[in-house]
Design a protein around this motif. Structure first.
Motif, short mmCIF file in Angstrom:
data_model
loop_
_atom_site.label_atom_id
_atom_site.label_comp_id
_atom_site.label_asym_id
_atom_site.label_seq_id
_atom_site.Cartn_x
_atom_site.Cartn_y
_atom_site.Cartn_z
N PRO A 149 0.85 -1.19 0.08
CA PRO A 149 0.07 0.14 -0.11
C PRO A 149 0.86 1.08 0.02
O PRO A 149 0.43 2.38 -0.45
CB PRO A 149 -0.83 -0.05 1.16
CG PRO A 149 -0.08 -1.03 2.35
CD PRO A 149 0.83 -1.95 1.24
N ASP A 150 1.92 1.05 0.60
CA ASP A 150 2.91 2.35 0.43
C ASP A 150 4.43 1.64 0.69
O ASP A 150 4.61 0.41 0.83
CB ASP A 150 2.63 3.20 1.74
CG ASP A 150 2.57 2.49 3.22
OD1 ASP A 150 3.61 1.81 3.37
OD2 ASP A 150 1.58 2.57 3.84
N VAL A 151 5.47 2.55 0.90
CA VAL A 151 6.85 2.12 1.05
C VAL A 151 7.24 1.53 2.32
O VAL A 151 8.37 0.73 2.37
CB VAL A 151 7.73 3.34 0.43
CG1 VAL A 151 7.33 3.61 -1.20
CG2 VAL A 151 7.71 4.66 1.39
N GLN A 152 6.39 1.76 3.27
CA GLN A 152 6.99 1.36 4.71
C GLN A 152 6.38 0.54 5.31
O GLN A 152 6.78 -0.40 5.99
CB GLN A 152 6.99 2.76 5.60
CG GLN A 152 8.01 3.75 5.31
CD GLN A 152 9.44 3.26 5.41
OE1 GLN A 152 9.62 2.35 6.17
NE2 GLN A 152 10.29 3.90 4.61
N THR A 209 2.25 8.44 -0.55
CA THR A 209 3.17 7.61 0.28
C THR A 209 3.60 6.34 -0.58
O THR A 209 4.28 5.57 -0.18
CB THR A 209 2.69 7.10 1.50
OG1 THR A 209 1.26 6.53 1.46
CG2 THR A 209 2.48 8.30 2.54
N ALA A 210 2.98 6.24 -1.61
CA ALA A 210 2.99 4.93 -2.45
C ALA A 210 4.21 5.33 -3.69
O ALA A 210 4.09 6.11 -4.21
CB ALA A 210 1.91 4.61 -3.28
N ALA A 211 5.02 4.41 -3.66
CA ALA A 211 6.14 4.58 -4.65
C ALA A 211 5.57 4.60 -6.15
O ALA A 211 6.38 5.78 -6.90
CB ALA A 211 7.06 3.34 -4.62
N THR A 212 4.61 4.13 -6.35
CA THR A 212 3.88 4.08 -7.45
C THR A 212 3.76 5.72 -7.79
O THR A 212 4.27 6.18 -9.05
CB THR A 212 2.51 3.56 -7.84
OG1 THR A 212 2.78 2.09 -7.67
CG2 THR A 212 1.65 3.75 -9.03
N SER A 213 3.09 6.41 -6.96
CA SER A 213 2.84 7.84 -7.15
C SER A 213 4.23 8.72 -7.26
O SER A 213 4.22 9.36 -8.26
CB SER A 213 2.07 8.42 -6.08
OG SER A 213 0.61 8.22 -6.21
N ALA A 214 5.24 8.57 -6.44
CA ALA A 214 6.37 9.12 -6.48
C ALA A 214 7.17 8.90 -7.97
O ALA A 214 7.74 9.84 -8.63
CB ALA A 214 7.25 8.65 -5.51
N TYR A 215 7.22 7.47 -8.43
CA TYR A 215 8.01 7.21 -9.64
C TYR A 215 7.30 7.90 -10.83
O TYR A 215 7.81 8.50 -11.83
CB TYR A 215 7.94 5.70 -9.65
CG TYR A 215 8.80 5.17 -8.44
CD1 TYR A 215 9.96 5.96 -8.30
CD2 TYR A 215 8.63 3.94 -8.27
CE1 TYR A 215 10.57 5.05 -7.06
CE2 TYR A 215 9.41 3.11 -7.36
CZ TYR A 215 10.38 3.85 -6.72
OH TYR A 215 11.06 3.28 -5.81
N THR A 216 5.77 7.79 -10.84
CA THR A 216 5.07 8.36 -11.88
C THR A 216 5.19 9.91 -11.96
O THR A 216 5.39 10.46 -13.22
CB THR A 216 3.55 8.04 -11.80
OG1 THR A 216 3.27 6.61 -11.50
CG2 THR A 216 2.83 8.37 -13.09
N LEU A 217 5.16 10.32 -11.11
CA LEU A 217 5.41 11.84 -10.83
C LEU A 217 6.80 12.33 -11.39
O LEU A 217 6.73 13.58 -11.83
CB LEU A 217 5.46 12.52 -9.41
CG LEU A 217 5.31 13.94 -9.18
CD1 LEU A 217 3.96 14.69 -10.22
CD2 LEU A 217 5.13 14.30 -7.78
N LYS A 218 7.53 11.57 -11.10
CA LYS A 218 8.82 11.92 -11.62
C LYS A 218 9.11 11.71 -13.27
O LYS A 218 9.59 12.70 -13.85
CB LYS A 218 9.97 10.87 -11.04
CG LYS A 218 11.60 11.20 -11.56
CD LYS A 218 12.14 12.43 -11.22
CE LYS A 218 13.55 12.56 -11.96
NZ LYS A 218 14.00 13.79 -11.80
N GLY A 219 8.42 10.78 -13.77
CA GLY A 219 8.26 10.80 -15.10
C GLY A 219 7.45 12.06 -15.63
O GLY A 219 7.90 12.51 -16.67
#
Length: 338
Positions: free
Chosen positions: A110-113, A178-188
């Motif tokens: 659900p999130d990275v932690q 807090t999900a890696a998915t969001s952070a990585y997509t946002l980086k793209g």
């Protein structure tokens, strides 16, 4: 030296086996396949635990169906623990599964932690952990999932192109921050927007994978920016709400909506055909399930200590547009999986 001796012995056995096979073939006799029994024995009776963030939606149902199809036919057992979007329940389910000592646990973080320590604990106790689509801060033996940076770049590029000659105002609807998915997509997304200073992001908010929140956020953005030209959403299951807000504002076809998802017929292809989504980048759930099953079969045959390897399988992306949304095979059908 011991490894060399083992390899030499194995090579000798294989050579003798091939010589015997050649002799038998020359005599027109049937042969026992030398690796079949070992393969079947290694897999038979092994349990694979699956913990999605929740079970009642297309991604989880599709992954589960694919795992059952591939693994149960090989004599393995697939069990599901459904936390139903509750991270505490998920952690409890993970802890209980570790105590049951399955061969493999497939986890949808659900999130990275939340599951980081449990992933390490499982692999320390000899259980392989395969992460699907959403990573933890703790790596495991295998990750199977989308290249989220690539998805962010593709969707952002599509929106930038759609906004040419228009207001250049766009909005971003993230999932859970807090999900890696969001952070990585946002980086793209950021990678592309850095090349296009003319684009103005008027809203960048998280809807926490919730369609109702996505709709409410988008309604507010459209009221404040009726000339908005594009929206980048982070999951089609959530962006059903985003599309609903665009439709209610009478802006379908005027506001370009790009999103991503598992490629299920109703949630992806049908939405693109209707005009609700302009682009839905599919990471193709059946292929992901097949990739996971193949990795699991390979792992449980032995030879790799849990946690010793950190392997990744990025699944091939399928851009769904009006050009291919109606084509047979572009999307998979949830009803068939059930």
């Amino acid at each position: 030296m011991r490894i060399f001796q083992k390899l030499s012995t194995a090579a000798a056995v294989l050579t003798l086996g091939l010589c015997a096979a050649t002799s038998a073939m020359a005599q027109g006799k049937g042969l026992d396949e030398p690796f079949r029994d070992g393969y079947k024995k290694a897999l038979a009776g092994k349990t694979v635990g699956f913990i999605p963030v929740a079970f009642g939606f297309d991604l989880a149902i599709g992954w589960h169906a694919g795992l059952k199809k591939e693994l149960e036919a090989a004599g393995m057992k697939v069990v599901v623990r459904d936390p139903n979007w509750n991270t505490n329940a998920g952690a409890q389910a993970f802890t209980a599964l570790i105590a049951e000592k399955p061969a493999v646990i497939v986890i949808h973080n659900p999130d990275v932690q939340t599951y980081a320590k449990l992933i390490k604990k499982a692999e320390d106790e000899g259980i392989y952990v395969v992460q699907i689509n959403m990573r933890s801060a703790q790596p495991s033996t295998a990750f199977v999932g989308a290249d989220w940076v690539d998805i962010g770049e593709r969707n952002a590029e599509a929106v930038v192109q759609a906004c040419k000659g228009k207001s250049n105002k766009i909005a971003i609807v993230q999932g859970a921050p807090t999900a890696a998915t969001s952070a990585y997509t946002l980086k793209g997304v950021e990678n592309i927007l850095a090349k296009h200073p003319e684009i103005k992001v008027v809203s960048n908010q998280a809807a926490d994978w919730d369609a109702a929140k996505a709709k409410a956020l988008t309604q507010t953005v459209l009221k404040q920016n009726p000339d908005l030209c594009g929206i980048i959403g982070f999951w089609d299951g959530m962006d059903i709400g985003t599309a609903a807000a665009v439709k209610e504002a009478g802006l379908t076809g005027k506001v370009y909506l790009a999103t991503s998802g598992g490629g299920e017929q109703k949630g992806a292809c049908d939405m693109v055909k209707s005009g609700a989504f302009d682009l839905d980048i599919s990471y193709d759930v059946p292929t992901q399930a097949s990739n996971m099953a193949a990795m699991i079969k390979w792992l449980v045959q032995g030879g790799v200590k849990p946690g010793a390897a950190k392997q990744n399988i990025y699944t091939t992306l399928i851009p769904i547009t009006k050009q291919n949304a109606a084509a047979e095979g572009t999307c998979w059908k949830l009803a068939a999986s059930k």
